[in-house]
Design a protein around this motif. Structure first.
Motif, mmCIF file in Angstrom:
data_model
loop_
_atom_site.group_PDB
_atom_site.id
_atom_site.type_symbol
_atom_site.label_atom_id
_atom_site.label_comp_id
_atom_site.label_asym_id
_atom_site.label_seq_id
_atom_site.Cartn_x
_atom_site.Cartn_y
_atom_site.Cartn_z
ATOM 1 N N VAL A 131 0.628 -1.138 -0.192
ATOM 2 C CA VAL A 131 0.331 0.245 0.253
ATOM 3 C C VAL A 131 1.059 1.312 0.209
ATOM 4 O O VAL A 131 1.807 1.121 0.877
ATOM 5 C CB VAL A 131 -0.919 0.324 1.223
ATOM 6 N N THR A 132 0.422 2.335 -0.702
ATOM 7 C CA THR A 132 1.375 3.454 -0.705
ATOM 8 C C THR A 132 0.125 4.082 -0.113
ATOM 9 O O THR A 132 -1.368 4.291 -0.305
ATOM 10 C CB THR A 132 1.583 3.810 -2.316
ATOM 11 N N ALA A 133 0.767 6.098 0.463
ATOM 12 C CA ALA A 133 0.025 7.169 0.642
ATOM 13 C C ALA A 133 0.928 7.828 0.188
ATOM 14 O O ALA A 133 2.343 8.187 -0.383
ATOM 15 C CB ALA A 133 0.395 6.772 2.021
ATOM 16 N N SER A 134 0.142 8.979 -0.778
ATOM 17 C CA SER A 134 0.362 9.911 -1.177
ATOM 18 C C SER A 134 -0.249 11.197 -0.880
ATOM 19 O O SER A 134 -0.916 11.553 -0.462
ATOM 20 C CB SER A 134 -0.048 9.037 -2.544
ATOM 21 N N ASP A 160 -2.069 13.106 -2.941
ATOM 22 C CA ASP A 160 -2.489 13.162 -3.638
ATOM 23 C C ASP A 160 -4.052 13.158 -2.823
ATOM 24 O O ASP A 160 -5.084 12.492 -3.219
ATOM 25 C CB ASP A 160 -2.638 12.814 -4.851
ATOM 26 N N HIS A 161 -3.939 13.182 -1.035
ATOM 27 C CA HIS A 161 -5.401 12.843 -0.987
ATOM 28 C C HIS A 161 -6.086 11.673 -1.098
ATOM 29 O O HIS A 161 -6.678 10.806 -0.807
ATOM 30 C CB HIS A 161 -6.782 13.363 -0.905
ATOM 31 N N THR A 162 -4.890 10.232 -1.944
ATOM 32 C CA THR A 162 -5.412 8.797 -1.738
ATOM 33 C C THR A 162 -4.057 7.641 -1.276
ATOM 34 O O THR A 162 -2.370 8.111 -0.733
ATOM 35 C CB THR A 162 -5.408 8.221 -3.333
ATOM 36 N N ALA A 163 -4.480 6.725 -0.648
ATOM 37 C CA ALA A 163 -3.736 5.694 -0.016
ATOM 38 C C ALA A 163 -4.073 4.080 -1.538
ATOM 39 O O ALA A 163 -5.429 4.323 -2.359
ATOM 40 C CB ALA A 163 -3.573 5.476 0.981
ATOM 41 N N LYS A 164 -3.410 3.811 -2.290
ATOM 42 C CA LYS A 164 -3.034 2.999 -3.013
ATOM 43 C C LYS A 164 -3.339 1.475 -2.924
ATOM 44 O O LYS A 164 -1.917 1.998 -1.775
ATOM 45 C CB LYS A 164 -3.177 3.419 -4.379
ATOM 46 N N LEU A 165 -3.416 0.357 -3.338
ATOM 47 C CA LEU A 165 -2.853 -0.763 -3.163
ATOM 48 C C LEU A 165 -3.251 -1.692 -4.827
ATOM 49 O O LEU A 165 -3.091 -1.395 -6.029
ATOM 50 C CB LEU A 165 -4.575 -1.382 -3.136
#
Length: 315
Positions: A194-197, A199-204
């Motif tokens: 998982v990433t945290a950014s 840009d106001h999102t986290a993505k899998l």
């Protein structure tokens, strides 16, 4: 005034009995995760400590700092076994799965490039056996892939890249985030991360292919995200950047840790507590608690109530 806790990158050790923390105060600490008692301090750095990691056996500990060095410590005695000097601040670091290699990335500053370097900690050499100059946006987060075959880097512009640890070649690049990637954390079996950014999102993402699988949306920058080892849950920590926090920002919900369902991407809960942005989150290896480090200078360890384990998501 407490220091901001900069990093808890899954830095409970593998057993989960110890919690490692670092901040802008030059001194990484280690705590008993059960009762919050401080076990000791790693003294030696002369600048903010941006990244930390501990090996599988909890024998060795590494910390990368704004003082242009990475220190390699004996966990138990807190003595510095090696010090790797760099030309600029060390931004990300990590032990390989086998524990024999250490990777770190340095900032692009003062005319020096951002470089991804890998050291063999057994040979005592102060030179990396692989140094990859990073052209373009600098690395802001990095992680070893499974079996140490590649390293995954997150960049200032939102790029995710995969680098071959034998040849130094770039294997893949994907651009799913619109802004800087602040954090990357693996799932327990290393098949996804998982990433945290900003840009106001986290993505899998899928680890091998870097295929984007899911997105967790919030209204403010996400500084850290961590995947539960036992439930289909992901915890996000964030808030504004420290310099944007004004006196009016005590509004409810601004600095909550937020829980999302990993698969359905829906928010399932929030936990209050911090007085400033959360810089880091980490699930305990047994999934029964998680820790968060904030700009307010506190590391908080939250143990889940029995009801947390009983909640079933309705399909």
């Amino acid at each position: 005034m407490g220091m901001s806790v900069q990093s808890l990158r899954s830095n409970t050790n593998r057993d989960g009995d110890l919690l490692f923390s670092s901040a802008k105060d030059t001194k990484p600490n280690v705590w008993y995760s059960l009762n919050g008692e401080r076990l000791g301090t790693y003294n030696g750095h002369g600048g903010a400590v941006w990244c930390i990691d501990v090996d599988w056996e909890t024998q060795h500990f590494i910390s990368g700092s704004a003082d242009n060095s990475l220190r390699f410590w004996d966990c138990e005695t807190a003595t510095t076994l090696s010090k790797y000097e760099t030309k600029t601040a060390v931004r990300a670091c990590g032990f390989s799965y086998c524990g024999r290699s250490v990777m770190m990335t340095t900032d692009r500053q003062m005319g020096h490039d951002c470089v991804l370097m890998i050291y063999d900690i057994r040979d005592g050499s102060k030179d990396p056996y692989l140094a990859i100059p990073i052209e373009g946006p600098k690395v802001t987060a990095a992680l070893w892939g499974p079996l140490d075959q590649y390293i995954i880097t997150g960049h200032e512009n939102g790029d995710l890249c995969q680098w071959d640890t034998k040849t130094g070649n770039k294997l893949l690049t994907v651009h799913e985030h619109a802004k800087q990637i602040n954090d990357i954390q693996m799932y327990k079996d290393q098949t996804m991360f998982v990433t945290a950014s900003k840009d106001h999102t986290a993505k899998l993402f899928d680890t091998d292919s870097l295929r984007h699988m899911n997105t967790y949306k919030t209204e403010r920058p996400v500084n850290s995200a961590s995947l539960s080892p036992i439930r289909e849950h992901v915890v996000l920590g964030g808030g504004q950047e420290a310099m944007d926090v004004t006196t009016t920002s005590t509004r409810i919900g601004k600095f909550d840790a937020r829980f999302f369902h990993t698969i359905f991407e829906e928010e399932i809960g929030r936990v209050k507590g911090h007085f400033g942005p959360i810089n880091s989150t980490a699930f305990h290896p047994d999934g029964k608690s998680y820790s968060s480090g904030g700009e307010d200078g506190y590391v908080r360890v939250h143990v889940f109530d029995p009801s947390y384990f009983e909640v079933e998501f309705e399909y």
